[in-house]
Design an enzyme around this catalytic site. Structure first.
Site, PDB file in Angstrom:
ATOM      1  N   GLY A  84     -91.683 -17.481  -2.084  1.00  0.00           N
ATOM      2  CA  GLY A  84     -92.386 -18.359  -3.029  1.00  0.00           C
ATOM      3  C   GLY A  84     -91.456 -18.789  -4.139  1.00  0.00           C
ATOM      4  N   SER A  91     -85.750 -14.963  -2.038  1.00  0.00           N
ATOM      5  CA  SER A  91     -85.381 -16.231  -1.423  1.00  0.00           C
ATOM      6  C   SER A  91     -86.600 -17.129  -1.353  1.00  0.00           C
ATOM      7  CB  SER A  91     -84.814 -15.997  -0.022  1.00  0.00           C
ATOM      8  OG  SER A  91     -85.853 -15.590   0.832  1.00  0.00           O
ATOM      9  N   LYS A  92     -86.392 -18.315  -0.834  1.00  0.00           N
ATOM     10  CA  LYS A  92     -87.458 -19.321  -0.799  1.00  0.00           C
ATOM     11  C   LYS A  92     -88.738 -18.803  -0.158  1.00  0.00           C
ATOM     12  CE  LYS A  92     -85.967 -23.957  -1.406  1.00  0.00           C
ATOM     13  NZ  LYS A  92     -84.712 -23.652  -2.099  1.00  0.00           N
ATOM     14  N   ARG A  93     -88.568 -17.964   0.879  1.00  0.00           N
ATOM     15  CA  ARG A  93     -89.792 -17.565   1.584  1.00  0.00           C
ATOM     16  C   ARG A  93     -90.670 -16.635   0.753  1.00  0.00           C
ATOM     17  NH1 ARG A  93     -88.659 -12.546   3.876  1.00  0.00           N
ATOM     18  NH2 ARG A  93     -86.482 -12.172   3.355  1.00  0.00           N
TER      19      ARG A  93
END
Ligand code: GLU
Length: 469
Positions: free
Chosen positions: A244, A240-242
């Protein structure tokens, strides 16, 4: 293996970004097609007309082109094939494997409530009506799926996956407005594109069961299925986005080379023994879809960086020069005429430590900077004390007399100079480097001197010698 009848495909939905999971799926399809001497096709699943803008479709083309995974034929656009999808449903109606369902929204709601209470899937009473029994009101067309028995997916990655038919409802094929649904479109397109192997993310495993029933309804043979496990973040949770970067374009922007991405993505769920680094040719020779592992693969930045550094060290300097120049331009760093040739000359001296082309660009700044250099305080201190200044002056004379300007010669000159001065290299090396770079990162002495060339090196030394304390 050489089986030129193999046809694989990547079927992305244009969402505005190309996820690296899609890139890996594309790579595995490409590798399998190349391995078997078959074909790799592209279908753009653009039925969501709002999201499927021209720009979003271009992102897919650009992502595949950047990765070097171009399709063997012109892309197929799913939305343009709606007539074919509807025609297939006409055939199913004629064969009795589909039926018109005239349930009203209220009736459907009641059936849903009953089905839930009875722990079964929704069934329409219209399934068993005669086709001549046609009230004048809106209808959907549903697949007349078997209720008894089971549907088996013999998946090349997951193994044998069994679905009980009683748990699969009669899928809608055409909506009340006559538009085709997703699973129908996929089946008709795959069949008519001649796809023999459907290799895709395992979020589509349930669809494989439904699609198998549609194949049966049409009297067509289903393809070979291979469902790939998801890519997880380094911590083992869904990417996911977290974690990177997720999109292919982000990896490109972060300075990864496409060949490093191919090598890295190939290792996400597949491998050949302990081989970490391999060429496309080797991967094509070795790749078999049966060897893909069923467990989720984890993104590992250290491994990706290691591979990228390897490919940066291998790459043609002229090609890297183009990439680095683009990075400098994007940073508004002033380039001058002849910068490409200069970068190609400098890059071999600075690339060993670069994990990305961004780092490679950083490492070339010292060479591209124009005189007089702006000195950092630390660099200035190194060159302005009297003892060093005098020694640098003598070193300048020695360097100016160097018979040729290459690394072995200049290493000799520096060594000979240290001997004649009766000091270690540490007594003048840092100062020389500061004089040549102004304090920006630079390669080792001989490398820095050769990067800059004789005239520029001596001119920078002169500049440094005239710095005021
Ligand atoms: N369009 C689907 C997706 O982007 C892929 C469908 C398929 O591969 O069958 O997830």
């Amino acid at each position: 293996m050489s089986d030129s009848s193999v046809v694989t495909r990547i079927a992305p939905s244009p969402t505005g970004a190309m996820h690296i999971g899609t890139a890996r799926t594309a790579l595995f399809n490409w590798l399998y097609a190349r391995h078997t001497g078959g074909k790799f096709l592209l279908r753009v699943e653009d039925t969501d007309r709002e999201r499927s803008t021209e720009a979003a479709v271009q992102v897919i083309f650009d992502g595949l082109a950047w990765l070097g995974l171009e399709a063997d034929e012109t892309p197929v656009f799913q939305a343009a094939r709606a007539d074919r999808h509807v025609k297939a449903v006409d055939e199913m109606l004629a064969r009795g494997s589909a039926y018109r369902d005239y349930m009203t929204p209220d009736e459907l709601e009641t059936e849903r409530t009953n089905a839930r209470a009875e722990g079964r899937v929704v069934r329409s009473p219209w399934r068993d009506h005669s086709p001549n029994d046609a009230p004048d009101r809106p209808f959907v067309v549903r697949l007349k799926a078997p209720i008894e028995g089971e549907t088996v997916i013999d998946d090349q990655v997951k193994g044998r996956v069994v679905f009980q038919n009683k748990d699969l409802d009669d899928l809608i094929l055409l909506r009340t407005d006559g538009s085709p649904t997703y699973n129908l479109a996929v089946v008709v397109d795959d069949h008519e594109m001649g796809v023999t192997h459907v290799i895709r993310g395992d979020d589509h495993l349930n669809n494989a069961a439904r699609q198998t029933l549609i194949y049966q309804g049409l009297g067509w043979a289903p393809p070979v299925w291979a469902h790939l496990p998801l890519i997880h973040g380094p911590d083992g949770t869904k990417l996911s986005k977290r974690h990177g970067a997720q999109a292919v374009s982000e990896f490109a922007d972060m300075g990864y080379l496409p060949e490093a991405m191919r090598n890295y993505l190939a290792k996400l769920g597949w491998g050949h023994g302990d081989d970490e680094i391999f060429s496309d040719e080797q991967a094509i020779g070795w790749f078999d879809i049966k060897d893909v592992v069923g467990a989720p693969a984890r993104l590992d930045w250290a491994k990706l960086n290691h591979l990228n550094n390897h490919y940066i060290r291998q790459a043609d300097p002229a090609r890297l020069a183009g990439l680095v120049a683009a990075i400098h331009r994007s940073r508004d760093f002033p380039l001058h005429d002849g910068h490409l040739a200069q970068l190609a000359h400098v890059i071999p001296f600075v690339r060993d430590g670069a994990k990305t082309t961004l780092e490679l660009a950083d490492a070339t700044v010292f060479a591209l900077s124009r005189r007089p250099l702006a000195f950092t305080d630390k660099a200035r201190e190194l060159v302005v004390n009297d003892e060093t200044r005098a020694r640098l002056g003598r070193l300048r004379t020695a360097l100016a007399a160097a018979p040729t300007w290459d690394v072995p010669t200049l290493e000799n000159v520096n060594r000979g100079f240290a001997e004649s001065e009766g000091v270690g290299m540490g007594k003048f090396g840092p100062a020389l480097r500061a004089a040549l770079s102004g304090g920006t990162p630079a390669p080792d002495l001989a490398g820095a001197l050769v990067s800059l060339g004789k005239d520029e090196s001596l001119a920078r030394l002169d500049d440094a010698l005239s710095l005021g304390g």
